[in-house]
Design an enzyme around this catalytic site. Sequence first.
Site, PDB file in Angstrom:
ATOM      1  N   TYR A 177      71.238 -19.385  44.340  1.00 41.71           N
ATOM      2  CA  TYR A 177      69.871 -19.879  44.232  1.00 41.71           C
ATOM      3  C   TYR A 177      69.095 -19.328  43.034  1.00 41.71           C
ATOM      4  O   TYR A 177      67.928 -19.681  42.851  1.00 41.71           O
ATOM      5  CB  TYR A 177      69.093 -19.598  45.530  1.00 41.71           C
ATOM      6  CG  TYR A 177      69.096 -18.155  45.992  1.00 41.71           C
ATOM      7  CD1 TYR A 177      68.207 -17.214  45.459  1.00 41.71           C
ATOM      8  CD2 TYR A 177      69.994 -17.723  46.963  1.00 41.71           C
ATOM      9  CE1 TYR A 177      68.200 -15.905  45.886  1.00 41.71           C
ATOM     10  CE2 TYR A 177      70.001 -16.410  47.411  1.00 41.71           C
ATOM     11  CZ  TYR A 177      69.101 -15.501  46.874  1.00 41.71           C
ATOM     12  OH  TYR A 177      69.120 -14.193  47.297  1.00 41.71           O
ATOM     13  N   HIS A 230      69.798 -10.253  48.967  1.00 44.05           N
ATOM     14  CA  HIS A 230      68.833  -9.944  50.018  1.00 44.05           C
ATOM     15  C   HIS A 230      69.425  -8.924  50.987  1.00 44.05           C
ATOM     16  O   HIS A 230      68.804  -7.915  51.305  1.00 44.05           O
ATOM     17  CB  HIS A 230      68.457 -11.224  50.762  1.00 44.05           C
ATOM     18  CG  HIS A 230      67.616 -10.994  51.967  1.00 44.05           C
ATOM     19  ND1 HIS A 230      66.308 -10.588  51.891  1.00 44.05           N
ATOM     20  CD2 HIS A 230      67.893 -11.100  53.288  1.00 44.05           C
ATOM     21  CE1 HIS A 230      65.810 -10.453  53.107  1.00 44.05           C
ATOM     22  NE2 HIS A 230      66.753 -10.753  53.979  1.00 44.05           N
ATOM     23  N   ARG A 284      64.067  -8.013  43.151  1.00 40.51           N
ATOM     24  CA  ARG A 284      65.273  -7.604  43.874  1.00 40.51           C
ATOM     25  C   ARG A 284      66.480  -7.915  42.997  1.00 40.51           C
ATOM     26  O   ARG A 284      66.853  -9.065  42.835  1.00 40.51           O
ATOM     27  CB  ARG A 284      65.359  -8.335  45.217  1.00 40.51           C
ATOM     28  CG  ARG A 284      66.711  -8.228  45.877  1.00 40.51           C
ATOM     29  CD  ARG A 284      66.712  -8.749  47.298  1.00 40.51           C
ATOM     30  NE  ARG A 284      66.224 -10.101  47.456  1.00 40.51           N
ATOM     31  CZ  ARG A 284      66.945 -11.204  47.234  1.00 40.51           C
ATOM     32  NH1 ARG A 284      68.173 -11.125  46.780  1.00 40.51           N
ATOM     33  NH2 ARG A 284      66.425 -12.394  47.444  1.00 40.51           N
TER      34      ARG A 284
END
Length: 401
Positions: A306, A297, A293
């Site tokens: 992160y 998200h 990805r």
Amino acid sequence: MTVESTAARTPRRSAGNKAGTTGTKRTTSTTKKAAGAGKSAEPALVQLLTPEGKRVKNAEFDKYVADITAEDLRGLYRDMVLTRRFDAEATALQRQGELGLWASLLGQEAAQIGSGRALRDDDYVFPTYREHGVAWCRGVDPTNLLGMFRGVNNGGWDPNSNNFHLYTIVIGSQTLHATGYAMGITKDGADSAVIAYFGDGASSQGDVAEAFTFSAVYNAPVVFFCQNNQWAISEPTEKQSRVPLYQRAQGFGFPGVRVDGNDVLANLAVTKWALERARAGEGPTLVEAFTYRMGAHTTSDDPTRYRGDEERLAWEAKDPILRLRRHLEAANHADEGFFAELETESEALGKRVREAVRAMPDPDHFAIFENVYADGHALVDEERAQFAAYQDSFADEDGGK
């Protein structure tokens, strides 16, 4: 070949998908490697096109794309480019306040277009909420997807018209829906198949394990297509499973295979193989598309909190669209005229989507309180009144609403 001639084909084209092929069992060296992949750091990975655009031979899966033509390849490239353009426009529209939320597929185009084009018209799709490329392959108008994320409809398309179910927000539940539908197909005596899309995070849900159990016991004609994009929001895959995801299928009694998720040809071939074995009565298959990805998200997420830039840059080098373009150019399957015309078509799509969304009505702010209970409810009435008071607090200086 021009973009116009490519566009003339219906969106539900099935690239290189010829009738009359029967399912085969995986008894070659690839199967043996997959079975023992947990013993090594790098599990077996089906790849037909390298990041440099070079064709890789694979004795087991080449036959599923052996009849693909230069026109088919240009069509796959066009699908990925237009899907990415639509996705980028949707992200921009959300940033401009036109959509409430958006889940981008950036980086996952090959997994979705490759698997989507492997489907027959009579196959049935159960998506999550990120399968915009599969929706494109099934002929769902992109503006219908955006109406849902704007809050003006509950999906915007008839699932039976495209054999493409409504988006599912509840994580993993669509795998059970797909399994039940597939079990029904066997009762009806049909030879179609079902495919269920889900992510690596959803693979940790109990619904998915239950779907695996039922599909195996009832030998249901379903393909579980897991897009492992490495992150379940902020949780990496290595904190979700001690083994590669595709190996989980072994414990339920059906095959699993890991495919290079950024290789559109490999995704097309592996999905066709899995669908054909389902139609041949050989039961379910788990396909793990190993991809990434590239964006957040959803538009409410900040991936920089992160994961680092190094990881993203490493995956950018494996870009699925650039990979196929290199192959098209090296094989002289497309010229600059094709790419220029596709760029024009891409911008036209972006403009159409932008204008369509801006012409949509604002969502009804009070619709959320409707149809919660058949006969009304005191608590819902109280919450509606509180929300109305909140809305009234935004009156302008002239006293207007």
